[in-house]
Write an enzyme that holds these catalytic residues in place. Structure first.
Site, short mmCIF file in Angstrom:
data_model
loop_
_atom_site.label_atom_id
_atom_site.label_comp_id
_atom_site.label_asym_id
_atom_site.label_seq_id
_atom_site.Cartn_x
_atom_site.Cartn_y
_atom_site.Cartn_z
N ASP A 12 0.86 -1.17 0.00
CA ASP A 12 0.00 0.00 0.00
C ASP A 12 0.90 1.23 0.00
O ASP A 12 1.90 1.25 0.73
CB ASP A 12 -0.87 -0.02 1.28
N ALA A 36 -1.92 5.53 -7.88
CA ALA A 36 -2.44 6.88 -7.61
C ALA A 36 -3.93 6.86 -7.31
O ALA A 36 -4.63 5.92 -7.68
CB ALA A 36 -2.22 7.79 -8.82
N THR A 79 1.50 14.03 -14.90
CA THR A 79 0.26 14.11 -15.68
C THR A 79 0.04 15.50 -16.30
O THR A 79 0.49 16.52 -15.75
CB THR A 79 -0.95 13.80 -14.76
N GLU A 81 -2.56 17.02 -16.13
CA GLU A 81 -3.35 17.82 -15.17
C GLU A 81 -2.48 18.83 -14.42
O GLU A 81 -2.98 19.81 -13.89
CB GLU A 81 -4.02 16.90 -14.14
N TYR A 102 -5.85 16.57 -7.22
CA TYR A 102 -5.05 15.54 -7.92
C TYR A 102 -3.83 16.16 -8.58
O TYR A 102 -2.70 15.72 -8.38
CB TYR A 102 -5.95 14.86 -8.97
N LYS A 106 0.19 15.76 -7.54
CA LYS A 106 1.15 15.23 -8.53
C LYS A 106 2.28 16.23 -8.76
O LYS A 106 3.44 15.84 -8.93
CB LYS A 106 0.43 14.94 -9.85
N1 GDD Z 1 -15.06 11.21 -15.90
C1 GDD Z 1 -15.98 11.99 -16.53
N2 GDD Z 1 -17.30 11.64 -16.48
N3 GDD Z 1 -15.54 13.08 -17.20
C2 GDD Z 1 -16.47 13.83 -17.85
C3 GDD Z 1 -17.83 13.52 -17.85
C4 GDD Z 1 -18.28 12.37 -17.12
O1 GDD Z 1 -19.45 12.03 -17.06
N4 GDD Z 1 -18.49 14.43 -18.60
C5 GDD Z 1 -17.57 15.28 -19.07
N5 GDD Z 1 -16.35 14.94 -18.61
C6 GDD Z 1 -15.08 15.65 -18.88
C7 GDD Z 1 -14.29 15.99 -17.61
O2 GDD Z 1 -14.85 17.16 -16.99
C8 GDD Z 1 -12.91 16.22 -18.23
O3 GDD Z 1 -12.82 17.55 -18.76
C9 GDD Z 1 -12.87 15.24 -19.42
O4 GDD Z 1 -14.22 14.81 -19.62
C10 GDD Z 1 -11.98 14.03 -19.20
O5 GDD Z 1 -12.30 13.44 -17.96
P1 GDD Z 1 -11.67 12.03 -17.52
O6 GDD Z 1 -11.90 10.99 -18.55
O7 GDD Z 1 -12.18 11.74 -16.13
O8 GDD Z 1 -10.08 12.28 -17.53
P2 GDD Z 1 -9.20 13.47 -16.95
O9 GDD Z 1 -8.71 14.29 -18.12
O10 GDD Z 1 -9.87 14.19 -15.86
O11 GDD Z 1 -7.96 12.70 -16.28
C11 GDD Z 1 -7.38 11.51 -16.86
O12 GDD Z 1 -6.26 11.84 -17.63
C12 GDD Z 1 -5.16 12.45 -16.92
C13 GDD Z 1 -4.03 12.75 -17.91
O13 GDD Z 1 -3.45 11.59 -18.38
C14 GDD Z 1 -7.02 10.60 -15.69
O14 GDD Z 1 -6.59 9.34 -16.20
C15 GDD Z 1 -5.89 11.19 -14.86
O15 GDD Z 1 -5.49 10.26 -13.87
C16 GDD Z 1 -4.71 11.50 -15.79
O16 GDD Z 1 -3.66 12.10 -15.07
#
Ligand code: GDD
Length: 297
Positions: A12, A36, A79, A81, A102, A106
């Site tokens: 962990d 993470a 990332t 982010e 997050y 990071k």
């Molecule tokens: N999850 C999610 N669900 N996101 C949504 C939704 C929904 O219903 N509707 C719109 N979104 C939008 C989020 O607001 C964001 O702008 C985008 O879709 C992508 O969301 P995610 O797929 O959750 O990914 P992320 O960009 O926030 O983060 C991912 O990528 C990063 C970069 O590699 C994650 O994998 C992170 O851990 C990673 O660091």
């Protein structure tokens, strides 16, 4: 796969002794820290957990390595982010402006235990990839890409009527996850530790992802209405609604990686285009659901 090639050791990121035991007993040549709290939305609800795992977790891992006397090369998963509200395209020189717990955890982990410890401990090989979104049919269903592909595949098969999303206009740089794993390995094959942006250099909106996934399944989405009242229609059926619970308190609006340094120095490039990636994911979900339907019919 040869089962002897893989050994699972329980541990962990919150437990320094467990990490030390894992390092001592496996005596690794390479360590990849992909552990993470990785859901950006959840990090707003559980910010302490984000700090505990994403920041302190890396500190514990690096100290477990230092205390072991071994010298494995360490990869830290940073990332896109971390770039947060900085304007795209983002590269290694772009200022970090994270907006989520997050992204902040990071960034602190990168600054303290990658950049800081590289200076402090000259024998420590630690490097980091600033990875933009990387997707595949194995993506968790709460991330937006897979949520879209599995929901549309279910709608196509009549297993579901509709689904809801949040912000359709967020722009992301989506690539194929196996390419990104290759990039991590390539970084650790270098003689000196260096950090790289890994992305495709192209950005698309969530809305465009929906359209592309629908089209891969031979459906056409039309948009009607605005804001929270907007809906996505296939023919005369509403298949997509907006729910404000899926909006983030603070959004990263526009991410697009500039991977020139990785291309130049480690010859990395993405293998799939955006339409190829979306099609792969949408069709994989469709085939899997059809298989399950046959099994249970
Ligand atoms: N999850 C999610 N669900 N996101 C949504 C939704 C929904 O219903 N509707 C719109 N979104 C939008 C989020 O607001 C964001 O702008 C985008 O879709 C992508 O969301 P995610 O797929 O959750 O990914 P992320 O960009 O926030 O983060 C991912 O990528 C990063 C970069 O590699 C994650 O994998 C992170 O851990 C990673 O660091």
């Amino acid at each position: 796969m040869d089962r002897n090639l893989l050994r699972v050791i329980y541990g962990d990121m919150r437990d320094a002794a467990a990490l030390r035991r894992a390092i001592d007993s496996s005596k690794p040549d390479e360590v990849y820290n992909l552990a993470a709290q990785s859901d950006v939305g959840i990090s707003f609800m559980c910010p302490e957990e984000a700090a505990e795992i994403n920041y302190y977790g890396l500190g514990r891992l690096v100290h477990a390595v230092l205390d072991s006397g071994l010298q494995p090369k360490i990869y830290q998963a940073s990332t896109s982010e971390m770039f947060g509200s900085s304007k795209p395209p983002q590269n290694e020189k772009t200022p970090f402006k994270p907006v989520s717990p997050y992204g902040i955890a990071k960034l602190r982990a990168y600054e303290d235990f990658v950049v800081g410890y590289r200076k402090k401990y000259s024998k420590l090989f630690i490097c980091s990839g600033f990875l933009f979104n990387h997707e595949s049919p194995r993506r968790g269903e709460h991330f937006v890409t897979r949520k879209i592909t599995i929901s549309l595949a279910k709608i196509k098969l009549g297993l579901q009527e509709s689904f809801s999303l949040g912000n359709l206009d967020a722009l992301r740089d989506w690539g194929y996850a196996p390419d990104y794993v290759q990039a991590m390995w390539m970084m650790l094959q270098q003689k000196t530790p260096k950090d790289y942006v890994i992305g495709t250099g192209k950005q698309h909106s969530v809305r465009h992802f929906v359209e592309a996934a629908a089209s891969a399944l031979n459906m056409q989405v039309e948009w009607k209405g605005k804001g929270l009242k907007e809906v996505g229609m296939v023919g005369d059926k509403v298949v997509l609604t907006i729910n404000k619970k899926f909006y983030r308190p603070v959004e990263v609006n526009s991410l697009c990686g500039d991977p020139s340094k990785a291309r130049r120095e480690i010859s990395w490039k993405p293998s799939l285009t955006f339409p190829e990636l979306v099609e792969l994911m949408a069709k994989s979900d469709l085939v899997q659901l059809q298989r399950e339907q046959k099994m249970f019919s």
